[in-house]
Design a protein around this motif. Sequence first.
Motif, short mmCIF file in Angstrom:
data_model
loop_
_atom_site.label_atom_id
_atom_site.label_comp_id
_atom_site.label_asym_id
_atom_site.label_seq_id
_atom_site.Cartn_x
_atom_site.Cartn_y
_atom_site.Cartn_z
N LEU A 53 36.52 38.80 35.97
CA LEU A 53 36.58 40.11 35.31
C LEU A 53 36.45 39.97 33.81
O LEU A 53 36.81 38.94 33.24
CB LEU A 53 37.91 40.80 35.63
CG LEU A 53 38.26 40.98 37.10
CD1 LEU A 53 39.64 41.61 37.23
CD2 LEU A 53 37.21 41.80 37.83
N ASP A 54 35.98 41.02 33.15
CA ASP A 54 35.97 41.02 31.69
C ASP A 54 37.40 40.89 31.20
O ASP A 54 38.35 41.44 31.79
CB ASP A 54 35.35 42.33 31.18
CG ASP A 54 35.18 42.31 29.69
OD1 ASP A 54 36.09 42.80 28.98
OD2 ASP A 54 34.16 41.78 29.22
N TRP A 111 38.80 41.11 44.49
CA TRP A 111 37.94 41.73 43.46
C TRP A 111 36.49 41.58 43.89
O TRP A 111 35.75 40.73 43.37
CB TRP A 111 38.16 41.07 42.09
CG TRP A 111 39.51 41.37 41.51
CD1 TRP A 111 39.88 42.49 40.85
CD2 TRP A 111 40.67 40.53 41.55
NE1 TRP A 111 41.20 42.41 40.47
CE2 TRP A 111 41.71 41.21 40.90
CE3 TRP A 111 40.93 39.26 42.08
CZ2 TRP A 111 42.99 40.67 40.75
CZ3 TRP A 111 42.20 38.72 41.95
CH2 TRP A 111 43.20 39.43 41.29
N PRO A 112 36.03 42.40 44.83
CA PRO A 112 34.66 42.23 45.35
C PRO A 112 33.57 42.45 44.30
O PRO A 112 32.44 42.00 44.49
CB PRO A 112 34.57 43.26 46.47
CG PRO A 112 35.71 44.18 46.29
CD PRO A 112 36.76 43.47 45.49
N GLU A 113 33.89 43.09 43.20
CA GLU A 113 32.90 43.27 42.14
C GLU A 113 32.63 41.96 41.40
O GLU A 113 31.65 41.85 40.66
CB GLU A 113 33.34 44.37 41.16
CG GLU A 113 34.54 44.02 40.30
CD GLU A 113 35.91 44.31 40.93
OE1 GLU A 113 36.85 44.55 40.16
OE2 GLU A 113 36.04 44.29 42.16
N TYR A 117 28.62 33.82 40.44
CA TYR A 117 27.37 33.81 39.68
C TYR A 117 26.66 35.16 39.75
O TYR A 117 25.43 35.24 39.77
CB TYR A 117 26.47 32.66 40.12
CG TYR A 117 27.20 31.35 39.97
CD1 TYR A 117 27.36 30.78 38.71
CD2 TYR A 117 27.77 30.72 41.07
CE1 TYR A 117 28.08 29.60 38.56
CE2 TYR A 117 28.49 29.54 40.91
CZ TYR A 117 28.65 28.99 39.65
OH TYR A 117 29.37 27.84 39.50
N GLY A 118 27.46 36.22 39.80
CA GLY A 118 26.92 37.56 39.80
C GLY A 118 26.14 37.90 41.06
O GLY A 118 25.37 38.83 41.08
#
Length: 179
Positions: A53-54, A111-113, A117-118
């Motif tokens: 996460l950010d 945190w599925p978001e 590696y995106g």
Amino acid sequence: MASEGSARHPAGRTALVIKVPEAEPLVGEWRRRFDPAAATGVPAHVSVLYPFLDHARIDGPVIEALRESLGAHAPFELSFRRCGRFPAMLHLVPEPDGPLRALTRGVVDRWPEAQPYGGRYADAAPHLTVAYSPDPGVFDTIETALTAGLPFTTRVTAVQLVSWDGAQWHDAETFPLRG
């Protein structure tokens, strides 16, 4: 953790990593020469999740959820017996990789978001990056040198949250594995 150059990492990017200090004598010089992340404060490591996460989203409840999720896993040993290659990357292969995948799966389930590696790769295989190069001959040379120092083992007892400030990666939080 991706080592694509600092311009590609926005400030506030975070990652969950397992530091592997036992690898430094073997891979440190190669990483300094061929992995730009080494110059930005990234030690030899295996990524659990990059990016996470950010940094602005990581608050007390997120830290506690990470502490609970990661802390549910028992410490384990990893062996590094061989090199592997991805396109333009030479790495060491951690074995067994099941405990690493379980750590990643636990965080991604919460945190599925935050996909490894995106979400760029169908299988984000655990690895310890040694070098980037478009020239496979460079990897042949490095691999020959590394093989003499293999195998080695590390005991994984914690996962480290690291954060990018725009110039360097910094330790932010440590999550012990308790099992």
